[in-house]
Write an enzyme that holds these catalytic residues in place. Structure first.
Site, mmCIF file in Angstrom:
data_model
loop_
_atom_site.group_PDB
_atom_site.id
_atom_site.type_symbol
_atom_site.label_atom_id
_atom_site.label_comp_id
_atom_site.label_asym_id
_atom_site.label_seq_id
_atom_site.Cartn_x
_atom_site.Cartn_y
_atom_site.Cartn_z
ATOM 1 N N ARG A 70 45.055 85.158 -3.469
ATOM 2 C CA ARG A 70 45.817 85.486 -4.686
ATOM 3 C C ARG A 70 45.529 86.896 -5.175
ATOM 4 N NH1 ARG A 70 47.338 80.558 -7.986
ATOM 5 N NH2 ARG A 70 46.877 81.709 -9.881
ATOM 6 N N LEU B 33 45.550 74.093 -8.257
ATOM 7 C CA LEU B 33 46.764 74.857 -7.964
ATOM 8 C C LEU B 33 47.630 74.903 -9.222
ATOM 9 C CD1 LEU B 33 47.623 73.426 -4.425
ATOM 10 C CD2 LEU B 33 46.331 75.489 -4.993
ATOM 11 N N ASP B 34 48.146 76.078 -9.541
ATOM 12 C CA ASP B 34 48.958 76.226 -10.754
ATOM 13 C C ASP B 34 50.445 76.331 -10.400
ATOM 14 O OD1 ASP B 34 49.307 78.796 -9.798
ATOM 15 O OD2 ASP B 34 47.821 79.677 -11.164
ATOM 16 N N SER B 35 51.257 76.621 -11.410
ATOM 17 C CA SER B 35 52.715 76.618 -11.193
ATOM 18 C C SER B 35 53.137 77.687 -10.178
ATOM 19 C CB SER B 35 53.439 76.826 -12.521
ATOM 20 O OG SER B 35 53.086 78.081 -13.073
ATOM 21 N N ASP B 37 51.353 78.581 -7.620
ATOM 22 C CA ASP B 37 51.021 78.015 -6.312
ATOM 23 C C ASP B 37 52.079 77.011 -5.864
ATOM 24 O OD1 ASP B 37 48.528 79.362 -5.949
ATOM 25 O OD2 ASP B 37 47.602 77.970 -7.361
#
Lengths: 409, 81
Positions: A70, B33-35, B37
């Site tokens: 990320r 995991l977020d939005s 992801d």
């Protein structure tokens, strides 16, 4: 609050450079005085296919695979450098007063690699296949933002962009945040990882880069008669800055002091330095005045020294006229190449180390000094020299100049 | 390869999630995991399975099992690839 000439303490350093990962490895690398430029397979197809890359930087191992994917590489490098700097300063982020801790990093480009990858995906697969991580990985301010998350550094948090002076500008701005009382600790430095085909092609088209692609290790040769441009590098450098009294109160001995910062603009040309050096001279004088030192007090200069024909001769003349002839001069870019937004930060760190250890790193590849350059350039081997006060120059495209003065602790 | 196996592969390739952390009952929240992801996961699934997943469908996913069920509802079973 402190008075205008009070220096701040440099209590921690962290470095990730092509000379080595870690402060000790990087310092040993620049003292060795060997160019780190290599043919770079990632730049295949670009006329200048060499760079000073940080070898063996394993982001997955250092940061974890889930976190590292990320983060663009320029943020990855910054996180690793900052972790080292915080430990070196003897600070524990679990216990510090987060809202009083600032982060100011310089960055010239941001997530160039992410931008190029996603643009390829955009062209080949369409707009709705672009990653949702494009923007968070691209924006240059994410380097500082990530350090806030990493360390709970919740005070002022920003990224400065003054091209090749960004890292030095960041350190100067950080110093001002301490002087004004806005912060008690600032993580200050710079980061850059823009060694991508598109950005290097752009620098090549400007005529800024060395064309010595058949012999990369000697391509970056500041102040040498045969210099023909810079070699692009990547790096990150982070300094921990605190007010002197605060460092003393917690018993942390500074590596050196940041005594002065001066900035100016050439107002001359988008890329070429002002050949009269007036802008650079104004920044040097401002830094001296800010430090309360006389020019004759400065006995060492870590030059911007990019290895471009224009910069090196103009800078040497300016050093001679503003600082004088007593200063030893080096350019660590002979070893590290030019890491753009990180350069001012890693060179500030090298200046701190030179003052701390009484040792000036040599300018790599200086075989035959340009006869138009008559300052005392250190070459071939490190020079032992007791240094009470030193200067680090940084000059950015756009004519943005930032100069730091470092003194012994 | 089952739909589930391919989902595990996408989670690993695209999002760096170790296969051993995943079971059909595992929620995306548990995997941290977020939005963003989930959108990335949906892009990976679209590419892998050649289907279209709407933003609403992606946002509605809570667990790995949800993702498998969604893909199976689009007529996918044991794969051609």
């Amino acid at each position: 609050m402190s008075s205008s000439h009070d220096p701040v303490a440099v209590t921690g350093l962290g470095l990730v450079t092509s000379a080595g990962i870690g402060t000790d490895a990087s310092w040993r690398g620049v003292l060795a005085g060997e160019g780190t430029a290599r043919t770079d397979p990632a730049l295949d197809g670009v006329s200048v296919n060499m760079s000073c890359r940080v070898d063996d930087f394993d982001a997955d191992a250092l940061l974890g695979r889930k976190a590292s994917r990320r983060l663009d590489r320029f943020v990855q490098l910054a996180v690793v450098a900052a972790r080292e700097a915080v430990v070196d300063a003897g600070l524990d982020p679990q216990n510090w007063n987060g809202p009083r801790v600032g982060v100011v990093l310089g960055c010239g480009m941001g997530g160039a690699h992410t931008w190029e990858q996603q643009h390829k995906r955009f062209l080949s697969s369409g707009a709705d296949k672009v990653s949702p991580m494009l923007i968070p990985m691209l924006v240059p301010n994410m380097a500082a933002g990530q350090l806030a998350m990493e360390f709970g550094a919740l005070g002022p948090n920003l990224v400065t962009a003054t091209a090749c002076a960004s890292g030095a500008t960041a350190i100067g701005v950080a110093r001002d945040l301490l002087r004004s009382g806005a912060c008690d600790v600032v993580l200050a430095g710079g980061t850059e990882a823009g060694l991508t085909p598109l950005s290097i092609a752009g620098f090549a088209q400007m005529g800024a880069l060395s064309r010595r692609v058949d012999d990369p290790a000697v391509a970056s040769r500041p102040f040498d008669i045969g210099r023909d441009g810079f070699v692009a590098g990547e790096a990150a450098g982070v300094l921990v800055l605190e007010r002197t009294a605060d460092a003393a109160a917690r018993g942390q001995r500074p590596r050196a002091m940041l005594a002065g910062y001066g900035a100016s603009a050439d107002g001359h040309h988008i890329t070429a330095p002002d050949p009269t050096g007036q802008g650079a001279a104004r920044a040097m004088r401002a830094a001296l005045e800010d430090s309360g030192l006389a020019p004759s007090d400065i006995t060492h200069v870590n030059a911007h020294g990019t290895s471009t024909p224009l910069n090196d001769v103009a800078e040497a003349r300016t050093i001679q006229s503003v600082v004088g002839e007593q200063a030893s001069v080096t350019s660590t870019k002979g070893v590290t190449g030019h890491s753009l937004g990180a350069a001012g930060a890693i060179e500030a760190a090298f200046t701190v180390l030179a003052v701390q250890h009484g040792l000036v790193p040599p300018t790599a590849n200086l075989d035959s000094q340009d006869p138009e350059i008559t300052v005392d350039i250190v070459a071939k081997a490190p020079r032992e020299q007791r240094i009470e006060a030193a200067m680090s120059d940084s000059f950015g495209f756009g004519g943005q100049n930032a100069v730091l003065v470092v003194t012994a602790a | 390869m089952t739909v589930y196996d391919r989902v595990v592969t996408i989670l690993n390739d695209r999002l760096g999630v170790p296969a051993e952390d995943v079971s059909p009952e595992t929620t995306f929240e548990q995997l941290d995991l977020d939005s963003l992801d989930l959108v990335e996961f949906a892009l990976g699934a679209e590419e892998s399975f050649g289907v279209r997943i709407s933003d609403d469908e992606a946002e509605g996913l809570r667990s790995v099992g949800d993702a498998v069920a969604l893909l199976e509802s689009k007529g996918l079973g044991v794969t051609q690839a």
